[in-house]
Design a protein around this motif. Sequence first.
Motif, short mmCIF file in Angstrom:
data_model
loop_
_atom_site.label_atom_id
_atom_site.label_comp_id
_atom_site.label_asym_id
_atom_site.label_seq_id
_atom_site.Cartn_x
_atom_site.Cartn_y
_atom_site.Cartn_z
N PHE A 70 0.02 -10.81 -4.16
CA PHE A 70 0.98 -9.95 -4.84
C PHE A 70 0.72 -8.67 -4.30
O PHE A 70 -0.37 -8.18 -4.69
CB PHE A 70 1.01 -10.34 -6.31
CG PHE A 70 1.16 -11.74 -6.79
CD1 PHE A 70 2.29 -12.27 -6.84
CD2 PHE A 70 0.03 -12.39 -7.30
CE1 PHE A 70 2.67 -13.40 -7.20
CE2 PHE A 70 0.31 -13.85 -7.51
CZ PHE A 70 1.61 -14.25 -7.80
N GLN A 71 1.48 -7.85 -3.81
CA GLN A 71 1.48 -6.80 -3.57
C GLN A 71 0.92 -5.61 -4.43
O GLN A 71 0.04 -4.68 -4.34
CB GLN A 71 2.53 -5.98 -2.55
CG GLN A 71 2.48 -4.54 -1.65
CD GLN A 71 1.43 -4.85 -0.83
OE1 GLN A 71 1.35 -5.69 -0.27
NE2 GLN A 71 0.62 -3.76 -0.75
N TRP A 72 1.38 -5.53 -5.59
CA TRP A 72 1.36 -4.76 -6.71
C TRP A 72 -0.28 -4.72 -6.94
O TRP A 72 -1.01 -3.69 -7.21
CB TRP A 72 1.91 -4.86 -7.86
CG TRP A 72 1.61 -6.28 -8.55
CD1 TRP A 72 2.14 -7.35 -8.49
CD2 TRP A 72 0.89 -6.58 -9.66
NE1 TRP A 72 1.78 -8.43 -9.34
CE2 TRP A 72 0.76 -7.78 -10.22
CE3 TRP A 72 -0.13 -5.47 -10.27
CZ2 TRP A 72 0.32 -8.32 -11.08
CZ3 TRP A 72 -1.00 -6.25 -11.42
CH2 TRP A 72 -0.82 -7.23 -11.56
N THR A 73 -1.10 -5.94 -6.82
CA THR A 73 -2.34 -6.11 -7.20
C THR A 73 -3.22 -5.01 -6.25
O THR A 73 -4.57 -4.68 -6.81
CB THR A 73 -3.20 -7.44 -7.27
OG1 THR A 73 -2.91 -7.84 -5.76
CG2 THR A 73 -2.42 -8.45 -8.04
N LYS A 74 -2.92 -4.79 -4.96
CA LYS A 74 -3.66 -4.06 -4.28
C LYS A 74 -3.61 -2.66 -4.45
O LYS A 74 -4.54 -1.67 -4.54
CB LYS A 74 -3.15 -4.28 -2.71
CG LYS A 74 -3.55 -5.82 -2.09
CD LYS A 74 -2.86 -5.98 -0.67
CE LYS A 74 -2.96 -7.13 -0.37
NZ LYS A 74 -2.21 -7.54 1.05
N GLY A 75 -2.56 -2.36 -4.96
CA GLY A 75 -2.17 -0.78 -5.43
C GLY A 75 -2.88 -0.55 -6.78
O GLY A 75 -3.86 0.55 -6.85
N VAL A 76 -3.02 -1.70 -7.57
CA VAL A 76 -3.69 -1.38 -8.79
C VAL A 76 -5.31 -1.33 -8.83
O VAL A 76 -5.89 -0.55 -9.15
CB VAL A 76 -3.30 -2.62 -9.72
CG1 VAL A 76 -4.31 -2.32 -11.10
CG2 VAL A 76 -1.94 -2.49 -10.22
N ASP A 103 9.24 7.47 -8.93
CA ASP A 103 9.40 6.05 -9.31
C ASP A 103 10.02 5.89 -10.99
O ASP A 103 9.62 6.62 -11.77
CB ASP A 103 8.33 5.07 -9.10
CG ASP A 103 8.00 5.11 -7.39
OD1 ASP A 103 8.89 5.13 -6.80
OD2 ASP A 103 6.88 5.07 -7.29
N ASN A 109 6.65 1.69 -14.86
CA ASN A 109 6.39 0.56 -15.60
C ASN A 109 5.01 0.57 -15.86
O ASN A 109 4.23 1.47 -15.81
CB ASN A 109 6.80 -0.84 -15.05
CG ASN A 109 6.29 -0.72 -13.77
OD1 ASN A 109 5.05 -0.51 -13.50
ND2 ASN A 109 6.89 -1.29 -12.56
N VAL A 124 2.43 -1.21 -14.72
CA VAL A 124 1.64 -0.94 -13.69
C VAL A 124 1.45 0.54 -13.01
O VAL A 124 0.40 0.95 -12.87
CB VAL A 124 2.00 -1.85 -12.52
CG1 VAL A 124 1.15 -1.63 -11.38
CG2 VAL A 124 1.96 -3.21 -13.04
N ARG A 125 2.77 1.36 -12.78
CA ARG A 125 2.77 2.69 -12.32
C ARG A 125 2.11 3.49 -13.35
O ARG A 125 1.51 4.45 -12.65
CB ARG A 125 4.09 2.87 -12.03
CG ARG A 125 4.73 2.00 -10.77
CD ARG A 125 6.04 2.34 -10.37
NE ARG A 125 6.71 1.67 -9.35
CZ ARG A 125 7.96 1.07 -9.58
NH1 ARG A 125 8.40 0.99 -10.68
NH2 ARG A 125 8.41 0.31 -8.54
N THR A 183 -1.35 3.77 -12.52
CA THR A 183 -1.69 4.40 -11.15
C THR A 183 -1.54 6.05 -11.48
O THR A 183 -2.42 6.58 -11.13
CB THR A 183 -0.90 3.81 -10.21
OG1 THR A 183 -1.00 2.52 -9.97
CG2 THR A 183 -0.85 4.70 -8.89
#
Length: 208
Positions: free
Chosen positions: A18-24, A55, A58, A60-61, A64
């Motif tokens: 899941f791409q979002w986990t890398k950013g988190v 952006d 949400n 997650v964001r 960040t």
Amino acid sequence: NAFVLLNQAEQVAQTIPFQWTKGVTAGFLAYARLRLGHAEEAYNWLAQVPTPLTDDLNRVREGTYLIAARVLLAQERAAEALPLLVRITQAAATAGRMKVVVESCVLEALAHHALADHGAAQAALHKALTLAAPEGYIRTFVDEGEMIRQIIYAPSGLPRLTIDDANLYTYVARILAACGELDPFTNDRGVPPPPVPAIVNRKSQIVN
């Protein structure tokens, strides 16, 4: 060692599809390194985060961008951090994510404090304290260290944070005690706490 664990976490995150986990994970690693004194790595991470915020936010964001705001504050870029934090506060409040609102308001207070806007710093901190008191959050404030104490007590010649509720007064006392204040409502000039009737009558201040 903390950095070994951080690197392990980063490696594990790369294996999750899941791409979002890398950013988190990258954001939390940057925050951890900032807290551990490796600010340069956090600064490098920030350079990859798009600011100003474009952006839709949400959960997650929000995390960040809260970390991005912390890094901006560490870089003494409070003026850039403030609009980011205002946006986070508004979005989180609309979505009912009040813990995020509290954290964002605390950071807003720190940003105003860094810009020498003491009234705005106290207003943001008062909002955070009022929202946090029913949940009993302590570390949210204590982890920010001496600056929270400075906003409450105020520089010489400026008004100290006014508390107009007895329960909130007690809550702030707990936070100050956790910050190491042996007598939370006596500052370094030995000013005694306000009398109890003043608290009950909703006219109290933290000190004198």
